[in-house]
Design a protein around this motif. Structure first.
Motif, PDB file in Angstrom:
ATOM      1  N   MET A   1      -0.025  -2.466 -16.726  1.00 34.82           N
ATOM      2  CA  MET A   1      -0.616  -1.177 -16.370  1.00 34.82           C
ATOM      3  C   MET A   1       0.325  -0.021 -16.627  1.00 34.82           C
ATOM      4  O   MET A   1      -0.009   1.125 -16.463  1.00 34.82           O
ATOM      5  N   SER A   2       1.576  -0.373 -17.012  1.00 32.45           N
ATOM      6  CA  SER A   2       2.539   0.699 -17.190  1.00 32.45           C
ATOM      7  C   SER A   2       2.317   1.430 -18.508  1.00 32.45           C
ATOM      8  O   SER A   2       2.837   2.506 -18.710  1.00 32.45           O
ATOM      9  N   GLY A   3       1.520   0.798 -19.416  1.00 34.61           N
ATOM     10  CA  GLY A   3       1.370   1.395 -20.737  1.00 34.61           C
ATOM     11  C   GLY A   3       2.439   0.906 -21.689  1.00 34.61           C
ATOM     12  O   GLY A   3       2.360   1.123 -22.881  1.00 34.61           O
ATOM     13  N   PHE A   4       3.460   0.244 -21.183  1.00 32.59           N
ATOM     14  CA  PHE A   4       4.515  -0.339 -22.019  1.00 32.59           C
ATOM     15  C   PHE A   4       4.393  -1.857 -21.953  1.00 32.59           C
ATOM     16  O   PHE A   4       4.167  -2.410 -20.867  1.00 32.59           O
ATOM     17  N   GLU A   5       4.545  -2.496 -23.090  1.00 35.22           N
ATOM     18  CA  GLU A   5       4.510  -3.952 -23.073  1.00 35.22           C
ATOM     19  C   GLU A   5       5.896  -4.467 -22.702  1.00 35.22           C
ATOM     20  O   GLU A   5       6.871  -4.203 -23.428  1.00 35.22           O
ATOM     21  N   ILE A   6       5.986  -5.148 -21.574  1.00 32.73           N
ATOM     22  CA  ILE A   6       7.295  -5.620 -21.114  1.00 32.73           C
ATOM     23  C   ILE A   6       7.379  -7.128 -21.377  1.00 32.73           C
ATOM     24  O   ILE A   6       6.515  -7.875 -20.912  1.00 32.73           O
ATOM     25  N   PHE A  67      24.062   3.655 -18.663  1.00 27.37           N
ATOM     26  CA  PHE A  67      23.061   3.468 -19.711  1.00 27.37           C
ATOM     27  C   PHE A  67      22.039   4.600 -19.673  1.00 27.37           C
ATOM     28  O   PHE A  67      21.990   5.386 -18.722  1.00 27.37           O
ATOM     29  N   SER A  68      21.211   4.641 -20.720  1.00 22.91           N
ATOM     30  CA  SER A  68      20.096   5.593 -20.763  1.00 22.91           C
ATOM     31  C   SER A  68      18.919   4.914 -21.443  1.00 22.91           C
ATOM     32  O   SER A  68      19.098   3.902 -22.139  1.00 22.91           O
ATOM     33  N   GLY A  69      17.724   5.453 -21.245  1.00 24.24           N
ATOM     34  CA  GLY A  69      16.546   4.839 -21.874  1.00 24.24           C
ATOM     35  C   GLY A  69      15.261   5.418 -21.320  1.00 24.24           C
ATOM     36  O   GLY A  69      15.256   6.533 -20.768  1.00 24.24           O
ATOM     37  N   ILE A  70      14.185   4.630 -21.448  1.00 16.60           N
ATOM     38  CA  ILE A  70      12.865   5.102 -21.027  1.00 16.60           C
ATOM     39  C   ILE A  70      12.351   4.235 -19.865  1.00 16.60           C
ATOM     40  O   ILE A  70      12.434   3.000 -19.926  1.00 16.60           O
ATOM     41  N   VAL A  71      11.833   4.883 -18.842  1.00 16.22           N
ATOM     42  CA  VAL A  71      11.294   4.161 -17.690  1.00 16.22           C
ATOM     43  C   VAL A  71      10.015   3.443 -18.120  1.00 16.22           C
ATOM     44  O   VAL A  71       9.082   4.079 -18.633  1.00 16.22           O
ATOM     45  N   VAL A  72       9.970   2.114 -17.919  1.00 23.65           N
ATOM     46  CA  VAL A  72       8.774   1.355 -18.307  1.00 23.65           C
ATOM     47  C   VAL A  72       8.029   0.793 -17.102  1.00 23.65           C
ATOM     48  O   VAL A  72       6.913   0.297 -17.232  1.00 23.65           O
ATOM     49  N   GLN A  73       8.665   0.825 -15.941  1.00 23.60           N
ATOM     50  CA  GLN A  73       7.993   0.340 -14.726  1.00 23.60           C
ATOM     51  C   GLN A  73       8.627   1.024 -13.517  1.00 23.60           C
ATOM     52  O   GLN A  73       9.843   1.265 -13.523  1.00 23.60           O
ATOM     53  N   ALA A  74       7.796   1.338 -12.532  1.00 23.41           N
ATOM     54  CA  ALA A  74       8.319   1.982 -11.327  1.00 23.41           C
ATOM     55  C   ALA A  74       7.850   1.210 -10.108  1.00 23.41           C
ATOM     56  O   ALA A  74       6.674   0.834 -10.019  1.00 23.41           O
ATOM     57  N   GLY A  75       8.768   0.949  -9.164  1.00 20.53           N
ATOM     58  CA  GLY A  75       8.430   0.208  -7.950  1.00 20.53           C
ATOM     59  C   GLY A  75       7.774   1.110  -6.915  1.00 20.53           C
ATOM     60  O   GLY A  75       7.494   2.289  -7.164  1.00 20.53           O
ATOM     61  N   GLN A  76       7.543   0.526  -5.731  1.00 22.81           N
ATOM     62  CA  GLN A  76       6.958   1.285  -4.622  1.00 22.81           C
ATOM     63  C   GLN A  76       8.030   2.137  -3.954  1.00 22.81           C
ATOM     64  O   GLN A  76       9.214   1.881  -4.112  1.00 22.81           O
ATOM     65  N   GLY A  77       7.608   3.115  -3.193  1.00 22.30           N
ATOM     66  CA  GLY A  77       8.510   3.857  -2.311  1.00 22.30           C
ATOM     67  C   GLY A  77       9.629   4.588  -3.027  1.00 22.30           C
ATOM     68  O   GLY A  77      10.773   4.590  -2.551  1.00 22.30           O
ATOM     69  N   LEU A  78       9.318   5.193  -4.147  1.00 18.62           N
ATOM     70  CA  LEU A  78      10.371   5.930  -4.878  1.00 18.62           C
ATOM     71  C   LEU A  78      10.803   7.149  -4.071  1.00 18.62           C
ATOM     72  O   LEU A  78       9.964   7.893  -3.569  1.00 18.62           O
ATOM     73  N   ARG A  79      12.128   7.344  -3.987  1.00 16.51           N
ATOM     74  CA  ARG A  79      12.643   8.492  -3.218  1.00 16.51           C
ATOM     75  C   ARG A  79      12.735   9.751  -4.060  1.00 16.51           C
ATOM     76  O   ARG A  79      13.073  10.821  -3.562  1.00 16.51           O
ATOM     77  N   VAL A  80      12.480   9.602  -5.366  1.00 14.76           N
ATOM     78  CA  VAL A  80      12.604  10.756  -6.276  1.00 14.76           C
ATOM     79  C   VAL A  80      11.408  10.775  -7.229  1.00 14.76           C
ATOM     80  O   VAL A  80      10.793   9.729  -7.478  1.00 14.76           O
ATOM     81  N   PRO A  81      11.076  11.943  -7.769  1.00 13.69           N
ATOM     82  CA  PRO A  81       9.872  12.051  -8.604  1.00 13.69           C
ATOM     83  C   PRO A  81      10.108  11.590 -10.050  1.00 13.69           C
ATOM     84  O   PRO A  81      10.157  12.399 -10.960  1.00 13.69           O
ATOM     85  N   VAL A  82      10.242  10.277 -10.235  1.00 12.27           N
ATOM     86  CA  VAL A  82      10.418   9.729 -11.586  1.00 12.27           C
ATOM     87  C   VAL A  82       9.181   8.908 -11.906  1.00 12.27           C
ATOM     88  O   VAL A  82       8.564   8.335 -11.009  1.00 12.27           O
ATOM     89  N   LYS A  83       8.808   8.874 -13.192  1.00 10.41           N
ATOM     90  CA  LYS A  83       7.596   8.122 -13.533  1.00 10.41           C
ATOM     91  C   LYS A  83       7.762   7.397 -14.865  1.00 10.41           C
ATOM     92  O   LYS A  83       8.677   7.716 -15.645  1.00 10.41           O
ATOM     93  N   VAL A  84       6.873   6.451 -15.086  1.00  8.77           N
ATOM     94  CA  VAL A  84       6.877   5.687 -16.343  1.00  8.77           C
ATOM     95  C   VAL A  84       6.778   6.660 -17.510  1.00  8.77           C
ATOM     96  O   VAL A  84       5.998   7.613 -17.476  1.00  8.77           O
ATOM     97  N   GLY A  85       7.629   6.423 -18.521  1.00 12.72           N
ATOM     98  CA  GLY A  85       7.632   7.292 -19.700  1.00 12.72           C
ATOM     99  C   GLY A  85       8.750   8.327 -19.676  1.00 12.72           C
ATOM    100  O   GLY A  85       9.079   8.893 -20.710  1.00 12.72           O
TER     101      GLY A  85
END
Ligand SMILES: NC(=O)c1ccc[n+]([C@@H]2O[C@H](COP(=O)([O-])OP(=O)(O)OC[C@H]3O[C@@H](n4cnc5c(N)ncnc54)[C@H](OP(=O)(O)O)[C@@H]3O)[C@@H](O)[C@H]2O)c1
Length: 352
Positions: A1-6, A67-85
């Protein structure tokens, strides 16, 4: 559901019993509370990586912190406004955990230890250099147990003309410390080999001296009118303490922020000096073999989410990059390079 194939598995750099490292296939780790999974684009190598592989040596763990890269999955209860992509960079403690480490194709990390790379600013390679060096500078300069300096943009800047001595201005940590100190409103004096004087001046240092000059202490005192009371020693070894102790003025108490505790010969030499030690992993939260400090963690993640993107957009300069080829399979070459003391004003990065 993330839109990225993991995929089910990925390649990661694993610490071996004989202190070497090897790339092995590992399962993709499941993300937990406040965690993100990042598909890695670039990694940066720090001295702590060879120390974790060759001295601390926890076999079976994944090596690497930055490291650096692209977020492909996000867990529950995030303390900061980050999202897939989102394009992010982050840091964690590598070489202590079998599921997480930066030298891998996918990394899971606490979301609030990442930061979002503002569009049109740093490349992934540049963003990967921020990790340990900048995070350490933030805690050593602004942390609750360290110098507690005013941060860039704070309402209580230092008195005009206040000196901060950044020892080791050309180191990865020093390059960020100089810039942060200037943004906080300090006059910065630093040390570096002659070949790196132009570099540290380009980062904003007001004065630079060669630590190899036998007369360096005298020159520093003269140039600052014997008025140094704040120091951040980004190298913190037996050979740096005599220069620092010689350079602090002595008329009022001095604070010296260090990265390794000095031995009693130096630590007990001056009653007017307060030594403040930073160990960055205490700010990273619950990890193996470290004590945690929630207040430090809060200072760090607030800086990453509220200040850093603005500073990057505003022209904060990344470490000078030295690119090594060969990706994850060639990380041992970077460890050798750092062990041999070859790094001078540069940060080794790999594109993954
Ligand atoms: N406690 C912590 O939490 C923490 C966090 C980060 C780093 N560290 C430690 O801090 C140290 C620096 O890390 P880093 O990543 O910034 O290292 P780095 O970039 O690899 O350091 C290389 C720099 O060190 C300078 N240098 C070498 N010998 C020196 C000397 N005798 N006096 C002054 N400068 C000297 C060199 O300057 P020139 O080329 O100009 O001579 C070179 O630019 C490492 O030992 C690292 O493990 C500790």
């Amino acid at each position: 559901m993330s839109g990225f194939e993991i995929p089910q598995t990925h390649r990661a750099v694993i610490v071996q019993t004989d202190t070497t490292i090897r790339t092995e296939e590992r399962p993709i780790p499941a993300v937990g509370e406040n965690e993100i999974l990042v598909k890695v684009s670039a990694i940066a190598v720090n001295p702590t990586d060879w120390k974790h592989a060759r001295r601390i040596n926890n076999p079976g763990t994944i090596l690497g912190c930055d490291f650096s890269g692209i977020v492909v999955q996000a867990g529950q209860g995030l303390r900061v406004p980050v999202k897939v992509g989102d394009k992010v960079a982050a840091s964690l403690r590598g070489g202590v955990d079998k599921e997480r480490g930066a030298f891998a194709e996918y990394v899971k990390v606490s979301a609030d230890l990442a930061w979002i790379i503002p569009e049109g600013t740093y490349t992934f390679e540049e963003a990967a250099t921020i990790g340990i060096p900048l995070y350490t500078s933030v805690i050593a300069l602004y942390g609750p147990n360290s110098l507690k300096l005013p941060q860039p943009g704070d309402a209580n800047p230092p008195a005009p003309g206040t000196w901060l001595f950044v020892y080791g201005g050309s180191s990865s940590v020093g390059q960020y410390a100089i810039q942060l100190a200037k943004l906080s409103g300090y006059k910065v004096i630093t040390t570096a080999s002659k070949r790196n004087h132009e570099l540290v001046e380009s980062l904003g240092a007001d004065l630079v001296f060669d630590y190899n000059d036998p007369d360096v202490v005298h020159r520093i005192k003269k140039a600052t009118d014997n008025d140094i009371h704040l120091v951040f020693d980004t190298i913190s070894e037996d050979y740096t303490y005599p220069i620092i102790l010689g350079s602090v003025a002595g008329e009022k108490p001095a604070k010296i922020s260090v990265l390794h505790k000095p031995n009693p010969e130096f630590a007990e030499q001056r009653e007017d000096v307060q030594w403040l030690e930073t160990f960055i992993f205490t700010a990273y939260g619950p990890t193996v073999n470290t004590k945690d400090d929630e207040e430090e963690r809060a200072v760090l993640s607030t800086f990453l989410w509220e200040k850093l993107p603005g500073l990057v957009t505003g022209g904060l300069k990344p470490n000078v990059i030295k690119k090594f080829d060969g990706g994850l399979d060639n990380v041992e070459a970077a460890l050798d390079y750092l062990v041999q003391g070859k790094a001078s004003g540069e940060k080794i990065v790999y594109t993954i």
